[in-house]
Design a protein around this motif. Structure first.
Motif, PDB file in Angstrom:
ATOM      1  N   CYS A   1       0.819  -1.212   0.000  1.00  0.00           N
ATOM      2  CA  CYS A   1       0.000   0.000   0.000  1.00  0.00           C
ATOM      3  C   CYS A   1       0.853   1.262   0.000  1.00  0.00           C
ATOM      4  O   CYS A   1       0.456   2.285  -0.533  1.00  0.00           O
ATOM      5  CB  CYS A   1      -0.916   0.018   1.219  1.00  0.00           C
ATOM      6  SG  CYS A   1      -2.349  -1.041   0.992  1.00  0.00           S
TER       7      CYS A   1
ATOM      8  N   ASP B   1       4.509  -5.973   6.072  1.00  0.00           N
ATOM      9  CA  ASP B   1       4.872  -7.296   6.593  1.00  0.00           C
ATOM     10  C   ASP B   1       5.067  -8.324   5.489  1.00  0.00           C
ATOM     11  O   ASP B   1       5.910  -9.211   5.603  1.00  0.00           O
ATOM     12  CB  ASP B   1       3.853  -7.775   7.634  1.00  0.00           C
ATOM     13  CG  ASP B   1       2.421  -7.448   7.258  1.00  0.00           C
ATOM     14  OD1 ASP B   1       1.961  -7.954   6.223  1.00  0.00           O
ATOM     15  OD2 ASP B   1       1.774  -6.676   7.997  1.00  0.00           O
TER      16      ASP B   1
ATOM     17  N   GLY C   1      -2.380  -5.622   2.598  1.00  0.00           N
ATOM     18  CA  GLY C   1      -3.355  -4.575   2.287  1.00  0.00           C
ATOM     19  C   GLY C   1      -3.540  -4.392   0.795  1.00  0.00           C
ATOM     20  O   GLY C   1      -4.644  -4.508   0.244  1.00  0.00           O
TER      21      GLY C   1
END
Ligand SMILES: Cc1ncc(C[n+]2csc(CCOP(=O)(O)OP(=O)(O)O)c2C)c(N)n1
Ligand code: SF4
Lengths: 249, 355
Positions: A52, A94, A126
């Motif tokens: 993101c 992550d 995300g």
């Protein structure tokens, strides 16, 4: 009229595209403020990840590079070794840091590479629509674990700070969160320590930030903050995992 | 005259890199190119440069990406499986228009294959290799002298066109000992100017961004068309080759690198036997020396392509001879090296008995 609160000069004027309640924007702001407070903006090179925050290369008001998914620590190493006078930070999610880029993270830490990694742990992918991340909690739902993470089939989450703390190399490791103003202040302090470590040529710092992803979690921004307290922090305890400045004294 | 010394190909390459002003090497061990990082680790230390033995070839190519984006000459060397691992990184580097130098000491494949000399990475080298529309300029040395000279040429081309450059060789060239003339003044890295796109901190200037993505509608298409123009320029300006007895030849061998050396020996024997044989050696594999190839095809009946592969460059030969000539092939895949006698037999079969 006197302006008392505005956009820090460490950010560009570009409108950020993060979802309401997302943690990315908060951490961006802290980094931007620190670039000004530590007077390093003009010698900083930042790395935007795949995730993101790929658009971080538009948001940070400093030289930026956008490398392949997970390779931020390797690209940082290249820049820092080629230009030791620059301050180099790699901003990563992550999936980026703890799945596809695990090897680069671990080895940069083992080399005590003089760089700063900023690790946004939101326990989910995300960007690609909420799939299981290496940090997705046991039992936690994602689009590829619709009934919740099954530890027998999908294994256990990776606790990055604890993992890296097993190495002799890294200089500074801390886990923080951004769900309350108090935690945001703590996060800023941790990030400041990380940048100062690099300025003083101490070596590798990694700051793990537990961060809200209301969209990926499928809950409201308010509930996301509560979720950090109820679910994330119990599994990922906050604190300093390595501080070699203390050991050396 | 410049100093001449008898040295190994791999060592010549290292000296060529240092003399080209490069002070950044990152790589992961793989046979048959280990002499390059081994010597590089010593030389970079002596020259106050950076030597990094990385955790993988993926890390190596991305360290190069960082160092080169910071405006410094940076190189890596590896062999086939390692180069395969680098492809995503090379694609990003090409997509970000960053100059780097990559050496591939090709070995037998596919898979783990073996460590014998091979030329089976021609497709990968000349067709981009990774994802997306891009090309890497590819140089194919055939002597220890060229192993010394091509790193400098490589960096110059890479910087001129802001594009990755590949040097394609094999273990045989690396292990070969030949006299080398140190025929150029070593480049002082400090004399190299900071490129106007380099990441170095934005003091006194606008901030710079190195990226390969653009999500705005139509923008990436524009970028790609701009890169297309660059590639057209490279194709127009940088075709390099060597020809040997190509005028009035009944048959021209087409070979690069080690195969060109073997073919050179074949030319001698064949000519002594009365065959009118020539040798065309592409030096740039991309851009392929297509103008000369087409020209030769207008007056030559037979081409014999010799490769240490199942036949990859032969596709370019067919393309640029434009169906005018007969194209023959002699190949040794999987680490085989052709001998002059083997090739001569093939020539005799094609041309029909003794001349
Ligand atoms: C080599 C490669 N594999 C997969 C992807 C697709 N991809 C883009 S972002 C992403 C996950 C990012 O998740 P995370 O790092 O957690 O960051 P977030 O989006 O949550 O901030 C993936 C898998 C890619 N771009 N490149
Ligand atoms: S999907 Fe999650 S991480 Fe991505 S912008 Fe939205 S809230 Fe932030």
């Amino acid at each position: 009229m006197k302006m008392i609160f505005g956009r820090p000069a460490g950010l560009t004027d570009t409108k950020q595209r993060y979802c309401p309640g997302c943690g990315h924007g908060i951490v961006h702001r802290l980094i931007a403020e620190l670039m000004i407070e530590l007077d390093i903006r003009e010698r900083t090179v930042g790395i935007a990840p795949v995730g993101c925050s790929v658009f971080a290369d538009e948001y940070f008001n400093c030289d930026m590079i956008q490398p392949p998914h997970g390779r931020g620590p390797a690209v940082s190493t290249g820049i820092k070794r080629a230009r030791p006078e620059c301050i180099v930070f790699s901003y990563q999610g992550d999936g980026d840091l703890a799945a596809i880029g695990t090897a680069e993270t671990v080895h940069a830490a083992a080399r005590n590479e003089n760089i700063t990694l900023i690790f946004i742990n939101n326990a989910i992918y995300g960007m690609t629509g909420g799939q299981l991340a290496p940090t997705t909690l046991p039992g936690m739902r994602s689009t590829t674990s619709v009934k919740g993470r099954d530890i027998y089939k999908q294994g256990y989450p990776i606790k990055v700070c604890e993992l890296i703390a097993g190495l002799d190399g890294p200089y500074y490791l801390e886990r923080v969160a951004v769900h309350t103003p108090k935690d945001i202040i703590k996060t800023k302090k941790a990030l400041k320590t990380a940048f100062q470590n690099q300025i003083k040529n101490n070596g590798f710092s990694l700051i793990e930030v537990l961060s809200m992803c209301p969209t990926g979690w499928g809950i409201t921004p308010i509930d996301s903050k509560k979720w950090i307290v109820d679910k994330m922090i119990p599994y990922y305890p906050l604190g300093v995992f390595r501080d070699r400045s203390k050991e050396e004294k | 005259m410049a100093e001449k010394k008898l040295i190994y190909g791999n060592h010549a390459m290292v000296e060529g890199v240092i003399s080209a002003g490069c002070r950044f090497f990152a790589g992961y061990p793989i046979t048959p190119q280990n002499e390059i990082p081994e010597l590089m680790s010593i030389r970079m230390n002596e020259e106050d440069g950076v030597f990094l033995q990385t955790e993988s070839e993926i890390a190596a190519i991305n360290m190069l990406f960082g160092a080169a984006a910071a405006g410094k000459r940076a190189m890596t060397s590896s062999s086939s499986p390692g180069i395969s691992l680098m492809q995503e990184g090379i694609s990003y580097i090409a997509g970000s228009d960053i100059p780097v130098l990559i050496v591939n000491i090709v070995r037998g494949g596919p898979g783990l294959g073996n460590i014998a000399p091979a030329q089976s990475d021609y497709f990968q080298s000349t067709r981009g290799g990774g994802h997306g529309d891009y090309y890497t300029i590819t140089l194919a040395p055939n002597s220890v002298q060229e192993l010394y000279e091509f790193p400098k040429t490589g960096f110059e081309l890479a910087e001129k066109y802001r594009n990755p450059v590949l040097i394609l060789a094999d273990g045989l060239l690396g292990q070969m000992m030949e006299p080398v003339e140190f025929n150029f003044e070593p480049v002082d890295p400090k004399s190299l100017p900071e490129p106007e796109w380099a990441l170095s901190g934005c003091k006194g200037r606008e901030r710079r961004v190195v990226r390969s993505y653009d999500l705005r509608p139509g923008k990436l298409e524009e970028w790609n068309w701009r890169r297309y123009e660059k590639y057209q320029k490279v194709i127009a300006q940088e075709q390099r080759y060597e020809e040997n007895y190509c005028d009035n030849a009944d048959l021209i061998m087409v070979a690069y690198g080690t195969c060109a050396r073997v073919s050179e020996a074949t030319v001698k024997i064949a000519r002594e036997k009365g065959y009118k044989i020539g040798l065309f050696r592409p030096i740039t594999l991309w851009p392929f020396p297509q103008k000369k190839m087409t020209e030769l095809a207008k007056k030559t009946k037979h081409f014999l392509v010799i490769e240490m592969s199942l036949g990859q460059m032969i596709e370019d030969v067919k393309l640029y001879t434009e169906c005018r000539s007969q194209i023959h092939f002699h190949g040794r895949p999987g680490g085989g090296v052709p001998t002059p006698i083997e090739i001569l037999n093939k020539i005799e079969t094609i041309l029909g008995g003794k001349k």
